[in-house]
Motif scaffolding. Sequence first.
Motif, PDB file in Angstrom:
ATOM      1  N   THR A  35       0.834  -1.198   0.000  1.00 27.61           N
ATOM      2  CA  THR A  35       0.000   0.000   0.000  1.00 27.61           C
ATOM      3  C   THR A  35       0.866   1.244   0.000  1.00 27.61           C
ATOM      4  O   THR A  35       0.600   2.192  -0.741  1.00 27.61           O
ATOM      5  CB  THR A  35      -0.933   0.014   1.235  1.00 27.61           C
ATOM      6  N   LEU A  36       1.901   1.253   0.814  1.00 22.72           N
ATOM      7  CA  LEU A  36       2.797   2.407   0.864  1.00 22.72           C
ATOM      8  C   LEU A  36       3.531   2.577  -0.455  1.00 22.72           C
ATOM      9  O   LEU A  36       3.749   3.701  -0.907  1.00 22.72           O
ATOM     10  CB  LEU A  36       3.796   2.251   2.014  1.00 22.72           C
ATOM     11  N   ASP A  37       3.926   1.482  -1.081  1.00 24.02           N
ATOM     12  CA  ASP A  37       4.609   1.565  -2.358  1.00 24.02           C
ATOM     13  C   ASP A  37       3.713   2.187  -3.429  1.00 24.02           C
ATOM     14  O   ASP A  37       4.177   2.990  -4.233  1.00 24.02           O
ATOM     15  CB  ASP A  37       5.081   0.191  -2.816  1.00 24.02           C
ATOM     16  N   ALA A  38       2.448   1.843  -3.440  1.00 22.29           N
ATOM     17  CA  ALA A  38       1.519   2.403  -4.424  1.00 22.29           C
ATOM     18  C   ALA A  38       1.354   3.896  -4.183  1.00 22.29           C
ATOM     19  O   ALA A  38       1.348   4.690  -5.130  1.00 22.29           O
ATOM     20  CB  ALA A  38       0.168   1.704  -4.339  1.00 22.29           C
ATOM     21  N   ALA A  39       1.229   4.305  -2.936  1.00 22.26           N
ATOM     22  CA  ALA A  39       1.087   5.730  -2.615  1.00 22.26           C
ATOM     23  C   ALA A  39       2.369   6.483  -2.974  1.00 22.26           C
ATOM     24  O   ALA A  39       2.312   7.595  -3.507  1.00 22.26           O
ATOM     25  CB  ALA A  39       0.763   5.906  -1.139  1.00 22.26           C
ATOM     26  N   THR A  40       3.494   5.883  -2.715  1.00 23.95           N
ATOM     27  CA  THR A  40       4.775   6.507  -3.037  1.00 23.95           C
ATOM     28  C   THR A  40       4.932   6.638  -4.548  1.00 23.95           C
ATOM     29  O   THR A  40       5.405   7.673  -5.039  1.00 23.95           O
ATOM     30  CB  THR A  40       5.930   5.682  -2.450  1.00 23.95           C
ATOM     31  N   ASP A  41       4.560   5.615  -5.286  1.00 20.34           N
ATOM     32  CA  ASP A  41       4.639   5.678  -6.747  1.00 20.34           C
ATOM     33  C   ASP A  41       3.769   6.809  -7.293  1.00 20.34           C
ATOM     34  O   ASP A  41       4.155   7.502  -8.234  1.00 20.34           O
ATOM     35  CB  ASP A  41       4.211   4.348  -7.371  1.00 20.34           C
ATOM     36  N   LYS A  42       2.608   7.002  -6.701  1.00 20.26           N
ATOM     37  CA  LYS A  42       1.710   8.067  -7.129  1.00 20.26           C
ATOM     38  C   LYS A  42       2.345   9.438  -6.892  1.00 20.26           C
ATOM     39  O   LYS A  42       2.300  10.314  -7.754  1.00 20.26           O
ATOM     40  CB  LYS A  42       0.401   7.957  -6.346  1.00 20.26           C
ATOM     41  N   ARG A  43       2.946   9.616  -5.715  1.00 17.26           N
ATOM     42  CA  ARG A  43       3.598  10.891  -5.396  1.00 17.26           C
ATOM     43  C   ARG A  43       4.776  11.148  -6.313  1.00 17.26           C
ATOM     44  O   ARG A  43       4.991  12.264  -6.771  1.00 17.26           O
ATOM     45  CB  ARG A  43       4.063  10.904  -3.944  1.00 17.26           C
ATOM     46  N   ILE A  44       5.548  10.110  -6.607  1.00 14.06           N
ATOM     47  CA  ILE A  44       6.703  10.264  -7.489  1.00 14.06           C
ATOM     48  C   ILE A  44       6.249  10.670  -8.883  1.00 14.06           C
ATOM     49  O   ILE A  44       6.854  11.532  -9.519  1.00 14.06           O
ATOM     50  CB  ILE A  44       7.546   8.975  -7.516  1.00 14.06           C
ATOM     51  N   ALA A  45       5.181  10.061  -9.375  1.00 11.37           N
ATOM     52  CA  ALA A  45       4.660  10.410 -10.705  1.00 11.37           C
ATOM     53  C   ALA A  45       4.220  11.871 -10.742  1.00 11.37           C
ATOM     54  O   ALA A  45       4.490  12.586 -11.715  1.00 11.37           O
ATOM     55  CB  ALA A  45       3.500   9.502 -11.074  1.00 11.37           C
ATOM     56  N   ALA A  46       3.564  12.339  -9.684  1.00 14.83           N
ATOM     57  CA  ALA A  46       3.127  13.739  -9.630  1.00 14.83           C
ATOM     58  C   ALA A  46       4.330  14.673  -9.611  1.00 14.83           C
ATOM     59  O   ALA A  46       4.341  15.714 -10.298  1.00 14.83           O
ATOM     60  CB  ALA A  46       2.248  13.966  -8.406  1.00 14.83           C
ATOM     61  N   LEU A  47       5.345  14.318  -8.857  1.00 12.93           N
ATOM     62  CA  LEU A  47       6.548  15.150  -8.800  1.00 12.93           C
ATOM     63  C   LEU A  47       7.286  15.162 -10.139  1.00 12.93           C
ATOM     64  O   LEU A  47       7.812  16.211 -10.562  1.00 12.93           O
ATOM     65  CB  LEU A  47       7.475  14.661  -7.690  1.00 12.93           C
ATOM     66  N   GLU A  48       7.314  14.040 -10.830  1.00 11.31           N
ATOM     67  CA  GLU A  48       7.956  13.998 -12.145  1.00 11.31           C
ATOM     68  C   GLU A  48       7.226  14.896 -13.136  1.00 11.31           C
ATOM     69  O   GLU A  48       7.861  15.576 -13.949  1.00 11.31           O
ATOM     70  CB  GLU A  48       8.002  12.560 -12.664  1.00 11.31           C
ATOM     71  N   ARG A  50       5.580  17.606 -12.383  1.00  6.82           N
ATOM     72  CA  ARG A  50       5.922  18.985 -12.022  1.00  6.82           C
ATOM     73  C   ARG A  50       7.316  19.348 -12.518  1.00  6.82           C
ATOM     74  O   ARG A  50       7.544  20.448 -13.010  1.00  6.82           O
ATOM     75  CB  ARG A  50       5.836  19.171 -10.513  1.00  6.82           C
ATOM     76  N   ILE A  51       8.255  18.416 -12.416  1.00  5.22           N
ATOM     77  CA  ILE A  51       9.623  18.671 -12.875  1.00  5.22           C
ATOM     78  C   ILE A  51       9.640  18.870 -14.387  1.00  5.22           C
ATOM     79  O   ILE A  51      10.345  19.757 -14.894  1.00  5.22           O
ATOM     80  CB  ILE A  51      10.561  17.526 -12.453  1.00  5.22           C
ATOM     81  N   ARG A  52       8.857  18.075 -15.120  1.00  4.58           N
ATOM     82  CA  ARG A  52       8.795  18.253 -16.578  1.00  4.58           C
ATOM     83  C   ARG A  52       8.309  19.653 -16.939  1.00  4.58           C
ATOM     84  O   ARG A  52       8.836  20.296 -17.841  1.00  4.58           O
ATOM     85  CB  ARG A  52       7.873  17.201 -17.197  1.00  4.58           C
ATOM     86  N   VAL A  53       7.296  20.124 -16.227  1.00  9.08           N
ATOM     87  CA  VAL A  53       6.773  21.473 -16.485  1.00  9.08           C
ATOM     88  C   VAL A  53       7.846  22.505 -16.190  1.00  9.08           C
ATOM     89  O   VAL A  53       8.073  23.427 -16.986  1.00  9.08           O
ATOM     90  CB  VAL A  53       5.506  21.742 -15.639  1.00  9.08           C
ATOM     91  N   LEU A  54       8.518  22.371 -15.076  1.00  8.61           N
ATOM     92  CA  LEU A  54       9.565  23.330 -14.719  1.00  8.61           C
ATOM     93  C   LEU A  54      10.720  23.292 -15.720  1.00  8.61           C
ATOM     94  O   LEU A  54      11.260  24.345 -16.084  1.00  8.61           O
ATOM     95  CB  LEU A  54      10.082  23.051 -13.309  1.00  8.61           C
ATOM     96  N   GLU A  55      11.100  22.118 -16.177  1.00 11.35           N
ATOM     97  CA  GLU A  55      12.161  22.015 -17.186  1.00 11.35           C
ATOM     98  C   GLU A  55      11.741  22.700 -18.480  1.00 11.35           C
ATOM     99  O   GLU A  55      12.540  23.383 -19.119  1.00 11.35           O
ATOM    100  CB  GLU A  55      12.502  20.556 -17.453  1.00 11.35           C
ATOM    101  N   ARG A  56      10.477  22.511 -18.868  1.00 11.35           N
ATOM    102  CA  ARG A  56       9.993  23.152 -20.087  1.00 11.35           C
ATOM    103  C   ARG A  56      10.022  24.673 -19.934  1.00 11.35           C
ATOM    104  O   ARG A  56      10.407  25.389 -20.851  1.00 11.35           O
ATOM    105  CB  ARG A  56       8.578  22.673 -20.409  1.00 11.35           C
ATOM    106  N   ILE A  57       9.628  25.153 -18.769  1.00  7.60           N
ATOM    107  CA  ILE A  57       9.625  26.599 -18.546  1.00  7.60           C
ATOM    108  C   ILE A  57      11.046  27.149 -18.603  1.00  7.60           C
ATOM    109  O   ILE A  57      11.296  28.187 -19.225  1.00  7.60           O
ATOM    110  CB  ILE A  57       8.974  26.931 -17.182  1.00  7.60           C
ATOM    111  N   VAL A  58      11.977  26.465 -17.999  1.00  5.80           N
ATOM    112  CA  VAL A  58      13.359  26.944 -17.958  1.00  5.80           C
ATOM    113  C   VAL A  58      13.986  26.928 -19.343  1.00  5.80           C
ATOM    114  O   VAL A  58      14.747  27.827 -19.693  1.00  5.80           O
ATOM    115  CB  VAL A  58      14.190  26.091 -16.967  1.00  5.80           C
ATOM    116  N   THR A  59      13.663  25.959 -20.166  1.00  8.15           N
ATOM    117  CA  THR A  59      14.295  25.863 -21.487  1.00  8.15           C
ATOM    118  C   THR A  59      13.590  26.689 -22.553  1.00  8.15           C
ATOM    119  O   THR A  59      14.128  26.860 -23.641  1.00  8.15           O
ATOM    120  CB  THR A  59      14.368  24.399 -21.947  1.00  8.15           C
ATOM    121  N   ASP A  60      12.387  27.211 -22.265  1.00  9.44           N
ATOM    122  CA  ASP A  60      11.697  28.067 -23.232  1.00  9.44           C
ATOM    123  C   ASP A  60      12.375  29.422 -23.326  1.00  9.44           C
ATOM    124  O   ASP A  60      13.170  29.813 -22.488  1.00  9.44           O
ATOM    125  CB  ASP A  60      10.234  28.285 -22.812  1.00  9.44           C
TER     126      ASP A  60
END
Length: 72
Positions: A35-48, A50-60
């Motif tokens: 159960t904890l692994d599934a919740a952790t995977d969900k949080r990691i996906a959300a953070l990834e 957010r990072i993609r959006v920030l990378e796109r903003i920085v490289t624009d």
Amino acid sequence: MGPFEMVVLVVFIAVGASVIQKWLKTKEKLAESATLDAATDKRIAALEDRIRVLERIVTDKTSRLKEEIDAL
């Protein structure tokens, strides 16, 4: 049934109960871990995401940078 046989039977029952109890606890811990692994995977996906959006903003280009920051 003699006293020796009775003692052996009681010891077997006690050991068997102990083994079953430990097995059930281990099974419960594994379920919690899954159960904890599934919740952790969900949080990691959300953070990834957010990072993609920030990378796109920085490289624009800088003209779009202000627009993207304001849009957030």
